[in-house]
Design an enzyme around this catalytic site. Structure first.
Site, mmCIF file in Angstrom:
data_model
loop_
_atom_site.group_PDB
_atom_site.id
_atom_site.type_symbol
_atom_site.label_atom_id
_atom_site.label_comp_id
_atom_site.label_asym_id
_atom_site.label_seq_id
_atom_site.Cartn_x
_atom_site.Cartn_y
_atom_site.Cartn_z
ATOM 1 N N GLY A 28 22.784 -24.974 39.955
ATOM 2 C CA GLY A 28 24.238 -24.972 40.128
ATOM 3 C C GLY A 28 24.798 -23.730 40.791
ATOM 4 N N HIS A 31 25.968 -23.194 46.837
ATOM 5 C CA HIS A 31 26.402 -22.477 48.038
ATOM 6 C C HIS A 31 25.747 -23.157 49.239
ATOM 7 C CE1 HIS A 31 22.427 -20.736 47.863
ATOM 8 N NE2 HIS A 31 22.687 -20.181 46.679
ATOM 9 N N HIS A 34 22.035 -24.266 49.026
ATOM 10 C CA HIS A 34 21.781 -25.541 48.336
ATOM 11 C C HIS A 34 22.201 -26.721 49.233
ATOM 12 C CE1 HIS A 34 22.651 -22.823 44.736
ATOM 13 N NE2 HIS A 34 21.428 -23.250 44.492
ATOM 14 N N ASP A 148 12.883 -18.879 47.934
ATOM 15 C CA ASP A 148 12.004 -18.756 46.758
ATOM 16 C C ASP A 148 10.621 -19.280 47.157
ATOM 17 O OD1 ASP A 148 14.131 -18.127 44.494
ATOM 18 O OD2 ASP A 148 14.962 -19.666 45.788
ATOM 19 N N SER A 183 22.803 -16.550 47.452
ATOM 20 C CA SER A 183 22.237 -16.701 46.114
ATOM 21 C C SER A 183 23.375 -16.889 45.127
ATOM 22 C CB SER A 183 21.451 -15.431 45.752
ATOM 23 O OG SER A 183 21.215 -15.376 44.365
ATOM 24 N N SER A 184 23.158 -17.753 44.138
ATOM 25 C CA SER A 184 24.195 -17.971 43.115
ATOM 26 C C SER A 184 24.517 -16.671 42.399
ATOM 27 C CB SER A 184 23.726 -19.011 42.101
ATOM 28 O OG SER A 184 23.369 -20.193 42.766
ATOM 29 N N ARG A 185 23.525 -15.806 42.282
ATOM 30 C CA ARG A 185 23.716 -14.546 41.547
ATOM 31 C C ARG A 185 24.708 -13.610 42.235
ATOM 32 N NH1 ARG A 185 18.257 -15.549 39.803
ATOM 33 N NH2 ARG A 185 18.115 -15.213 37.553
HETATM 34 P P1 AMP Z 1 18.578 -22.298 42.405
HETATM 35 O O1 AMP Z 1 19.857 -23.013 42.087
HETATM 36 O O2 AMP Z 1 18.755 -20.834 42.661
HETATM 37 O O3 AMP Z 1 17.487 -22.608 41.426
HETATM 38 O O4 AMP Z 1 18.090 -22.880 43.787
HETATM 39 C C1 AMP Z 1 17.882 -24.261 43.974
HETATM 40 C C2 AMP Z 1 17.176 -24.460 45.284
HETATM 41 O O5 AMP Z 1 17.974 -23.933 46.344
HETATM 42 C C3 AMP Z 1 15.824 -23.726 45.347
HETATM 43 O O6 AMP Z 1 14.883 -24.565 46.003
HETATM 44 C C4 AMP Z 1 16.141 -22.508 46.170
HETATM 45 O O7 AMP Z 1 15.030 -22.002 46.874
HETATM 46 C C5 AMP Z 1 17.189 -23.063 47.126
HETATM 47 N N1 AMP Z 1 17.985 -21.984 47.679
HETATM 48 C C6 AMP Z 1 18.660 -21.029 46.982
HETATM 49 N N2 AMP Z 1 19.245 -20.161 47.831
HETATM 50 C C7 AMP Z 1 18.935 -20.571 49.080
HETATM 51 C C8 AMP Z 1 19.232 -20.092 50.400
HETATM 52 N N3 AMP Z 1 19.979 -19.013 50.602
HETATM 53 N N4 AMP Z 1 18.756 -20.782 51.459
HETATM 54 C C9 AMP Z 1 17.998 -21.888 51.268
HETATM 55 N N5 AMP Z 1 17.681 -22.390 50.052
HETATM 56 C C10 AMP Z 1 18.137 -21.747 48.980
#
Ligand code: AMP
Length: 253
Positions: A28, A31, A34, A148, A183-185
């Site tokens: 969630g 951005h 995602h 990642d 990044s969500s962070r």
């Molecule tokens: P997360 O919500 O952070 O667990 O990310 C969900 C998916 O989105 C994972 O496969 C991440 O690698 C991908 N993701 C997160 N940030 C990015 C980004 N800046 N560019 C491409 N994929 C991303």
């Protein structure tokens, strides 16, 4: 009647009957990164499912889990606006009905370094929840971000080693114009923190071919705490702490 004497034959036959379903697992606070996964899935499949689940078992620090940003209502709007067919938001109770008594344990070399070393248990938790989701959703293709990259490599290994008939697709990292990976962070950083994060990205990308100690020194001057910076095969990986927010990135070198 068709008789399949090899797993490959079975896959060909069963693929014929499978629908075309793309799956984008997320935690969630969506951005553009995602949404790039969602777009790719929409291009390649008839239907796309996006999940939102902040998976407790992949957090090695309780405060990181507690402070992880959550904004479900906004996420649902974004997912709908970008054409997700289904959004899956399961409760923790449902994902772990018996606690966490059947975890996937990873021993692959790629899972024991960097994120695997600095976040003990992280990859086991991640693989466990992805295994659960793969069984629930049964997608034709599952989508991960290059940001990642270790995660992508491990899921690929798990899918291969458990003979799962699912394609694992890696989508390019989406970045700000500064080079900072979305990044969500980042939602947890104030303006000063964002400036440090952008300066970090500039040093990392412009210096990617420099000696690692040199990059580290430059980052410390920002100041940014470097958890690790390591080269593995043809990639440079980094994890930093900026004002208590942990960010990771990697680039091909
Ligand atoms: P997360 O919500 O952070 O667990 O990310 C969900 C998916 O989105 C994972 O496969 C991440 O690698 C991908 N993701 C997160 N940030 C990015 C980004 N800046 N560019 C491409 N994929 C991303």
């Amino acid at each position: 009647m068709q008789v399949c004497k090899t797993l490959n034959e079975w896959r060909e036959v069963s693929a014929h009957y499978q629908s075309s379903l793309g799956f984008v697992p997320t935690m969630g606070t969506l951005h553009a990164g995602h949404l790039a996964l969602l777009e790719r899935s929409k291009q390649e499949n008839k239907h796309t499912v996006l999940s939102i689940f902040v998976n407790p078992t992949q957090f090695n620090k309780k405060e990181d889990y507690d402070f992880y940003p959550r904004q479900t209502a906004k996420d649902l709007q974004a997912a709908e606006a970008h054409g997700a067919d289904i959004v899956l938001i399961p409760a923790e109770q449902e994902m772990y009905p018996d606690g966490n008594i059947m975890p996937i344990t990873n021993h692959a070399p790629i899972g024991t370094v960097m994120e695997g070393e600095y976040r003990p248990g992280h990859f086991d938790g991640m693989l466990t929840v992805i295994m659960k989701f793969l069984h629930i959703v049964n997608p034709t293709t599952i989508y991960f971000g290059e940001k990642d990259y270790q995660q992508y490599e491990l899921v690929r290994l798990m899918v291969k080693n458990y003979f799962m008939a699912c394609r694992v697709c890696c989508v390019d990292t989406v970045r700000e114009p500064s080079g900072l990976a979305l990044s969500s962070r980042l939602a947890r950083l104030d303006n000063a923190g964002m400036e440090k994060a952008q300066a970090f990205a500039a040093v990392f990308h412009e210096g990617k071919n420099n000696p690692l100690d040199e990059i580290k020194q430059q980052l410390m001057q920002i100041p940014v705490n470097v958890e690790y910076i390591e080269k593995l095969n043809d990639r440079l990986y980094i994890a930093v702490d900026i004002d208590g927010v942990r960010l990771i990135d990697n680039v091909k070198v």
